[in-house]
Scaffold this motif. Structure first.
Motif, short mmCIF file in Angstrom:
data_model
loop_
_atom_site.label_atom_id
_atom_site.label_comp_id
_atom_site.label_asym_id
_atom_site.label_seq_id
_atom_site.Cartn_x
_atom_site.Cartn_y
_atom_site.Cartn_z
N ILE A 1 0.86 -1.23 -0.07
CA ILE A 1 0.14 -0.11 0.34
C ILE A 1 0.95 1.08 -0.01
N CYS A 2 2.01 1.35 0.94
CA CYS A 2 2.63 2.39 0.90
C CYS A 2 3.43 2.60 -0.50
N GLY A 3 3.75 1.44 -1.02
CA GLY A 3 4.47 1.53 -2.13
C GLY A 3 3.71 2.23 -3.34
N VAL A 4 2.65 1.97 -3.54
CA VAL A 4 1.69 2.43 -4.52
C VAL A 4 1.23 3.87 -4.12
N LEU A 5 0.85 4.28 -3.23
CA LEU A 5 0.76 5.67 -2.78
C LEU A 5 2.03 6.50 -3.08
N GLU A 6 3.22 6.00 -2.56
CA GLU A 6 4.43 6.80 -2.84
C GLU A 6 4.63 6.91 -4.35
N CYS A 7 4.49 5.59 -5.18
CA CYS A 7 4.76 6.23 -6.66
C CYS A 7 3.65 6.52 -7.62
N SER A 8 2.46 6.91 -6.92
CA SER A 8 1.48 7.38 -7.69
C SER A 8 1.82 8.85 -8.31
N HIS A 9 1.37 8.77 -9.81
CA HIS A 9 1.41 10.09 -10.43
C HIS A 9 0.23 10.66 -10.92
N SER A 10 -0.79 9.68 -10.71
CA SER A 10 -2.16 10.22 -11.28
C SER A 10 -3.23 9.95 -10.36
N PRO A 11 -3.39 10.52 -9.12
CA PRO A 11 -2.73 11.88 -8.91
C PRO A 11 -1.53 11.86 -7.80
N SER A 12 -0.66 12.58 -8.00
CA SER A 12 0.46 12.56 -7.25
C SER A 12 0.43 13.17 -5.80
N LEU A 13 0.64 12.34 -4.73
CA LEU A 13 0.27 12.77 -3.48
C LEU A 13 1.36 13.57 -2.77
N LYS A 14 2.63 13.45 -3.57
CA LYS A 14 3.92 14.22 -3.07
C LYS A 14 3.98 13.76 -1.50
N LEU A 15 4.28 12.61 -1.22
CA LEU A 15 4.45 12.18 0.12
C LEU A 15 5.75 12.24 0.58
N THR A 16 5.85 12.55 1.89
CA THR A 16 7.24 12.69 2.39
C THR A 16 7.22 11.92 3.83
N PRO A 17 7.81 10.70 4.01
CA PRO A 17 7.96 9.89 5.28
C PRO A 17 8.04 10.86 6.43
N ALA A 18 7.27 10.44 7.44
CA ALA A 18 7.22 11.35 8.77
C ALA A 18 7.62 10.26 9.68
N TYR B 1 3.12 9.97 6.79
CA TYR B 1 3.48 10.70 5.91
C TYR B 1 3.08 12.09 5.92
N LEU B 2 3.88 13.18 5.49
CA LEU B 2 3.42 14.49 5.19
C LEU B 2 2.70 14.37 3.60
N GLN B 3 1.82 14.81 3.35
CA GLN B 3 1.10 14.87 2.28
C GLN B 3 1.31 16.14 1.41
N GLY B 4 2.15 16.47 0.43
CA GLY B 4 2.36 17.70 -0.18
C GLY B 4 1.24 18.15 -1.12
N ASN B 5 0.61 17.39 -1.63
CA ASN B 5 -0.47 17.74 -2.61
C ASN B 5 -1.72 17.62 -1.64
N THR B 6 -2.39 18.81 -1.20
CA THR B 6 -3.53 18.69 -0.28
C THR B 6 -4.75 18.75 -1.09
N GLN B 7 -4.83 18.86 -2.41
CA GLN B 7 -6.06 18.61 -3.10
C GLN B 7 -6.28 17.32 -3.18
N VAL B 8 -5.51 16.26 -2.89
CA VAL B 8 -5.84 15.17 -2.96
C VAL B 8 -6.91 14.37 -1.70
N SER B 9 -7.98 14.39 -1.69
CA SER B 9 -9.00 14.14 -0.80
C SER B 9 -8.96 12.67 -0.62
N ARG B 10 -9.77 12.25 0.19
CA ARG B 10 -10.08 10.53 0.56
C ARG B 10 -10.83 10.23 -0.47
#
Length: 271
Positions: free
Chosen positions: A130-147, A157-166
């Motif tokens: 699950i973490c791998g899919v979320l980290e590598c996603s480009h459509s949309p890109s979550l821009k994740l930074t491990p916390a 994770y910190l989520q850089g792309n705040t427009q990606v809702s649930r």
């Protein structure tokens, strides 16, 4: 409704305008929003279980159930709650969940939204998928930074792309579950040693079947489908050679036998 947020659709705008026209005495739109937003983000006095259940959605794929909860506070403060890991374990057991995804959101001092993610899963391989899919996603890109997190079985994770809702996160989780299921498929003839246990899969199939009974609750997001029937054409089964050949004479003879038996039963009952 702010275009910068990227959540409202043209349909939303049309209906809000219709409501405002029907109720001209309503307060200003911003005042209504502020009141609702304040109530939504008020989690004071709630237990961890109540916070997770307050705004929760679930998905299920191949016998794996994932709960996605919106948490209206800073992730760092949430992870510091007393007895958190025990509460997460208890929540998953009570709701028959294999994975719990907490999607936190709050507003900083500049009134900007901040989103963070936490994936809790005792199964290391499933959590890594699950973490791998979320980290590598480009459509949309979550821009994740491990916390940083000291809790076992939990990745933050910190989520850089705040427009990606649930709502936009759900398809990514479904993709991850499908990829995990494909990776643990057992080759024919080999014993089952890894992956989702058969007992859990059977329980999920039972839940899916019970969802068809009126009065029983279903998941709001996506009700489970009934299990696929087993193939009845096993070896030595008469149907394995195809359906029996029927003729018009055979059908007529069978109907005559039924009619005769019914007439005989009726005459006996009258006597």
């Amino acid at each position: 409704m702010d275009l910068k947020v990227g959540k409202a659709t043209p349909k939303d705008s049309r209906y809000v305008e219709k409501l405002e026209a029907l109720f001209p005495d309503l307060p200003e739109r911003n005042d209504i929003f502020d009141s609702l937003q304040k109530a939504k983000f008020d989690v004071s006095g709630l237990t961890t279980e109540q916070m997770l259940r307050k705004d929760q959605k679930t998905i299920c794929r191949q016998g794996i159930k994932v709960a996605i909860s919106a948490i209206y506070m800073d992730l760092e403060a949430f992870l510091q709650r007393s007895g958190l890991i025990a509460d997460l374990h208890a929540f998953c057991q009570a709701h028959n969940c294999d994975v719990l995804v907490a999607m936190t959101i709050f507003f900083n001092t500049h009134n900007e939204p901040v989103r963070q993610l936490a994936i809790f899963c005792p199964h290391a391989a499933l959590r890594m998928m699950i973490c791998g899919v979320l980290e590598c996603s480009h459509s949309p890109s979550l821009k994740l930074t491990p916390a940083p997190s000291t809790h076992p079985n939990l990745q933050a994770y910190l989520q850089g792309n705040t427009q990606v809702s649930r709502k936009k996160l759900l398809p990514l989780l479904q993709e991850a579950l499908s990829a995990y299921s494909d990776s643990v498929k057992i080759p024919s003839g080999q014993p089952e040693t890894e992956g989702v246990c058969r007992e859990q899969a059977d329980k999920d199939l039972d839940r899916a079947g019970s969802s068809l009974v009126p009065g029983l609750s279903q998941d709001e997001e996506e009700p489970p489908l009934p299990p696929t029937p087993m193939n009845s054409l096993v070896d030595e089964c008469p149907l394995d050679q195809g359906l029996p050949k029927l003729s018009a004479e055979a059908i007529f003879e069978k109907c005559s036998q039924i009619s005769l038996s019914q007439s005989t039963a009726a005459s006996l009952s009258q006597k």
